[in-house]
Design a protein around this motif. Structure first.
Motif, PDB file in Angstrom:
ATOM      1  N   THR A 174       0.846  -1.148   0.133  1.00  0.00           N
ATOM      2  CA  THR A 174      -0.039  -0.050  -0.074  1.00  0.00           C
ATOM      3  C   THR A 174       0.823   1.341  -0.068  1.00  0.00           C
ATOM      4  O   THR A 174       0.550   2.195  -0.667  1.00  0.00           O
ATOM      5  CB  THR A 174      -0.793   0.164   1.101  1.00  0.00           C
ATOM      6  N   LEU A 175       1.901   1.114   0.980  1.00  0.00           N
ATOM      7  CA  LEU A 175       2.778   2.319   0.808  1.00  0.00           C
ATOM      8  C   LEU A 175       3.519   2.427  -0.526  1.00  0.00           C
ATOM      9  O   LEU A 175       3.629   3.804  -0.859  1.00  0.00           O
ATOM     10  CB  LEU A 175       3.622   2.317   2.053  1.00  0.00           C
ATOM     11  N   MET A 176       3.929   1.666  -0.967  1.00  0.00           N
ATOM     12  CA  MET A 176       4.788   1.455  -2.284  1.00  0.00           C
ATOM     13  C   MET A 176       3.778   2.207  -3.365  1.00  0.00           C
ATOM     14  O   MET A 176       4.070   3.221  -4.142  1.00  0.00           O
ATOM     15  CB  MET A 176       5.009   0.013  -2.832  1.00  0.00           C
ATOM     16  N   GLY A 177       2.283   1.712  -3.421  1.00  0.00           N
ATOM     17  CA  GLY A 177       1.326   2.353  -4.394  1.00  0.00           C
ATOM     18  C   GLY A 177       1.149   3.873  -4.015  1.00  0.00           C
ATOM     19  O   GLY A 177       1.180   4.631  -5.114  1.00  0.00           O
ATOM     20  N   MET A 178       1.274   4.372  -2.962  1.00  0.00           N
ATOM     21  CA  MET A 178       1.290   5.797  -2.621  1.00  0.00           C
ATOM     22  C   MET A 178       2.563   6.669  -3.228  1.00  0.00           C
ATOM     23  O   MET A 178       2.213   7.629  -3.593  1.00  0.00           O
ATOM     24  CB  MET A 178       1.107   5.903  -1.001  1.00  0.00           C
ATOM     25  N   GLU A 199      -0.846 -11.326  -6.948  1.00  0.00           N
ATOM     26  CA  GLU A 199      -0.738 -10.033  -6.502  1.00  0.00           C
ATOM     27  C   GLU A 199      -0.412  -8.852  -7.630  1.00  0.00           C
ATOM     28  O   GLU A 199      -0.285  -7.421  -7.715  1.00  0.00           O
ATOM     29  CB  GLU A 199       0.535 -10.182  -5.646  1.00  0.00           C
ATOM     30  N   ILE A 200       0.317  -9.359  -8.928  1.00  0.00           N
ATOM     31  CA  ILE A 200       0.574  -8.540  -9.832  1.00  0.00           C
ATOM     32  C   ILE A 200      -0.424  -7.820 -10.533  1.00  0.00           C
ATOM     33  O   ILE A 200      -0.477  -6.465 -10.577  1.00  0.00           O
ATOM     34  CB  ILE A 200       1.265  -9.225 -11.134  1.00  0.00           C
ATOM     35  N   PRO A 201      -1.559  -8.506 -11.001  1.00  0.00           N
ATOM     36  CA  PRO A 201      -2.766  -7.651 -11.342  1.00  0.00           C
ATOM     37  C   PRO A 201      -3.378  -6.809 -10.331  1.00  0.00           C
ATOM     38  O   PRO A 201      -3.845  -5.632 -10.720  1.00  0.00           O
ATOM     39  CB  PRO A 201      -3.566  -8.437 -11.951  1.00  0.00           C
ATOM     40  N   GLU A 202      -3.336  -7.338  -8.999  1.00  0.00           N
ATOM     41  CA  GLU A 202      -4.088  -6.576  -8.031  1.00  0.00           C
ATOM     42  C   GLU A 202      -3.213  -5.415  -7.441  1.00  0.00           C
ATOM     43  O   GLU A 202      -3.888  -4.275  -7.449  1.00  0.00           O
ATOM     44  CB  GLU A 202      -4.035  -7.506  -6.772  1.00  0.00           C
ATOM     45  N   PHE A 203      -1.800  -5.496  -7.805  1.00  0.00           N
ATOM     46  CA  PHE A 203      -1.139  -4.309  -7.616  1.00  0.00           C
ATOM     47  C   PHE A 203      -1.414  -3.167  -8.414  1.00  0.00           C
ATOM     48  O   PHE A 203      -1.460  -1.904  -8.133  1.00  0.00           O
ATOM     49  CB  PHE A 203       0.486  -4.723  -7.175  1.00  0.00           C
ATOM     50  N   ASN A 207      -3.392  -0.423  -6.242  1.00  0.00           N
ATOM     51  CA  ASN A 207      -2.259   0.206  -5.679  1.00  0.00           C
ATOM     52  C   ASN A 207      -1.990   1.354  -6.889  1.00  0.00           C
ATOM     53  O   ASN A 207      -1.406   2.431  -6.427  1.00  0.00           O
ATOM     54  CB  ASN A 207      -1.173  -0.498  -5.364  1.00  0.00           C
ATOM     55  N   LEU A 208      -1.929   1.037  -7.965  1.00  0.00           N
ATOM     56  CA  LEU A 208      -1.738   1.873  -8.967  1.00  0.00           C
ATOM     57  C   LEU A 208      -2.974   2.591  -9.821  1.00  0.00           C
ATOM     58  O   LEU A 208      -2.880   3.345 -10.748  1.00  0.00           O
ATOM     59  CB  LEU A 208      -0.629   1.310 -10.150  1.00  0.00           C
ATOM     60  N   GLY A 209      -4.131   2.051  -9.562  1.00  0.00           N
ATOM     61  CA  GLY A 209      -5.236   2.555 -10.168  1.00  0.00           C
ATOM     62  C   GLY A 209      -5.316   2.215 -11.550  1.00  0.00           C
ATOM     63  O   GLY A 209      -5.831   3.098 -12.305  1.00  0.00           O
TER      64      GLY A 209
END
Length: 436
Positions: A174-178, A199-203, A207-209
């Motif tokens: 989450t912090l990475m995405g922010m 986790e790849i498509p979820e990230f 996290n990247l929108g």
């Protein structure tokens, strides 16, 4: 002389034999072969005669009679006497602005279903020495992340190497995405090493929108070979270096260094290296600085790198965490206790540090940072007394003032996933918290 005669003369003088070696032994993770003059790190192509396919591999060890190959993929189907060819071109990746918005693997091949890569300008070596120390630029410009806690209390500089240390499930992704969404970098390179496939498509989505503008993602999932997981890290560094040398300020986000180290541990142990701390062979601790020191700034551009480190059982003395901390220019520690208290992002400021903060912020902001850190330290020191009711107001005026600011500080340090703040706004908020 006719054209055919000239052709035949040239054919006679040409060396049409391609040297090759042969497999003499196969283990679960390595191939042992002989018959070629190779060096450590050379890339070879292993050809299966029975199944009519080839895989790439890297020379990991050599003795008098043979050499050991660690393959980039699985070795099912290979047999004794299958052929091994030396790849003269080495391990390179095609780089260019056509990588932006794409998801690629450790070898630079697209895996996002968007077709072939185009607009690739040059071939760039994946393995490369770090720049000379005297070629490095001085870190004297701030790097804004859009995260209040980092920009106010752990301010980063352009070209800095920072570690994000966290246990599992604490909020690292989450912090990475922010940071990726809120930072001021012109180009963003994200390496996802050893992640679960889902986790790849979820990230990308959460996290990247789903916004990959000016972003390149390099990934090697946990089910891929150890060599693919290792080189996903080096490939992402090579891509970041390409864009830096084009004059850009680049953000490199790598998740995680621990899984990169685990991949090298598998390779080292399979080739006979002795295990040392927690089963990690010596090559792991030699490889970490070779990777991390490639980040930084030169006269053309900058690479500001955030490396995540999984802390086993929240133990900061873990050998990979300990070694990484000694190489990096700062560390951000995520606290499970703060997560349980509902504080996001759960950054433990008192355990975290930026080694360049005093070089990139104003004297006024630095004084405000020290004031807020002192308040947090006072509350931490007296936490037990406060919880059991042993402290009475009026006993310590400085602590009384700190307690009055506690709720306001907590509000300042809390930030929603989709909230992004400008650097100037964060500095103004910090001043408001400390000077009220």
């Amino acid at each position: 002389m006719t054209d055919i005669d000239a052709f035949l003369n040239n054919l006679d003088s040409a060396n049409l034999s391609v040297p090759f070696g042969r497999i003499i032994n196969i283990t679960n993770t390595t191939i042992i072969a002989n018959g070629l003059d190779v060096a450590i790190g050379d890339i070879v192509k292993v050809e299966s005669v029975a199944h009519l396919y080839t895989v790439l591999g890297m020379i990991a060890s050599i003795d008098d009679q043979s050499f050991t190959i660690v393959p980039f993929s699985f070795i099912d189907g290979f047999r004794i006497d299958d052929k091994v060819y030396l790849q003269k071109e080495g391990l390179n990746i095609k780089c260019g602005y056509g990588l932006l918005g794409r998801v690629i693997n450790a070898l630079g091949d697209p895996i996002d279903g968007k077709g072939k890569l185009t607009n690739l300008e040059e071939s760039f070596p994946i393995n490369r020495e770090a720049m000379s120390p005297l070629e490095r630029g001085i870190i004297d410009q701030k790097f804004s992340t859009g995260v209040k806690t980092i920009d106010s209390m752990l301010t980063c500089g352009k070209g800095q190497k920072v570690g994000i240390f966290a246990g599992s499930g604490v909020g690292k992704s989450t912090l990475m995405g922010m940071i990726v969404k809120g930072c001021e970098a012109q180009i963003k390179v994200i390496a996802l090493v050893g992640e679960r496939g889902r986790e790849i498509p979820e990230f990308i989505h959460y996290n990247l929108g789903n916004n990959l503008e000016n972003t390149v993602i390099i990934t090697a999932t946990s089910d891929e070979s150890s060599l693919m997981r290792k080189y996903a890290a080096f490939t992402s560094m090579a891509v970041a270096e390409f864009f830096r040398d084009k004059g850009h300020d680049v953000l490199l986000m790598m998740d995680s260094v621990t899984r990169f180290a685990m991949a090298q541990r598998e390779i080292g142990l399979s080739t006979g290296e002795p295990p040392t701390q927690k089963g990690y062979p010596p090559s792991v601790f030699a490889l970490l600085p070779q990777l991390m020191e490639r980040a930084g700034s030169n006269r053309l551009g900058t690479i500001t790198a955030f490396f995540t480190v999984l802390v086993d059982g929240d133990d900061m003395s873990d050998p990979i965490a300990d070694q990484s901390r000694s190489i990096l220019d700062g560390h951000i520690v995520l606290s499970r206790k703060l997560t349980e208290e509902g504080l996001y992002p759960p950054i433990d400021i008192l355990q975290s540090a930026s080694r360049v903060i005093d070089k990139v912020i104003s004297k006024e902001q630095y004084n405000n940072f020290l004031k807020l850190k002192r308040v947090l330290s006072l509350i931490k020191e007296n936490e037990v007394l406060l919880r059991v009711g042993a402290y009475k107001r009026g006993m310590d005026k400085e602590l009384d003032m700190a307690l009055l600011k506690k709720d306001k500080i907590r509000e300042f340090l809390t930030q929603g996933v989709n909230e992004i703040y400008s650097y100037n706004k964060i500095v103004s908020m910090l001043e408001g918290v400390t000077n009220d």
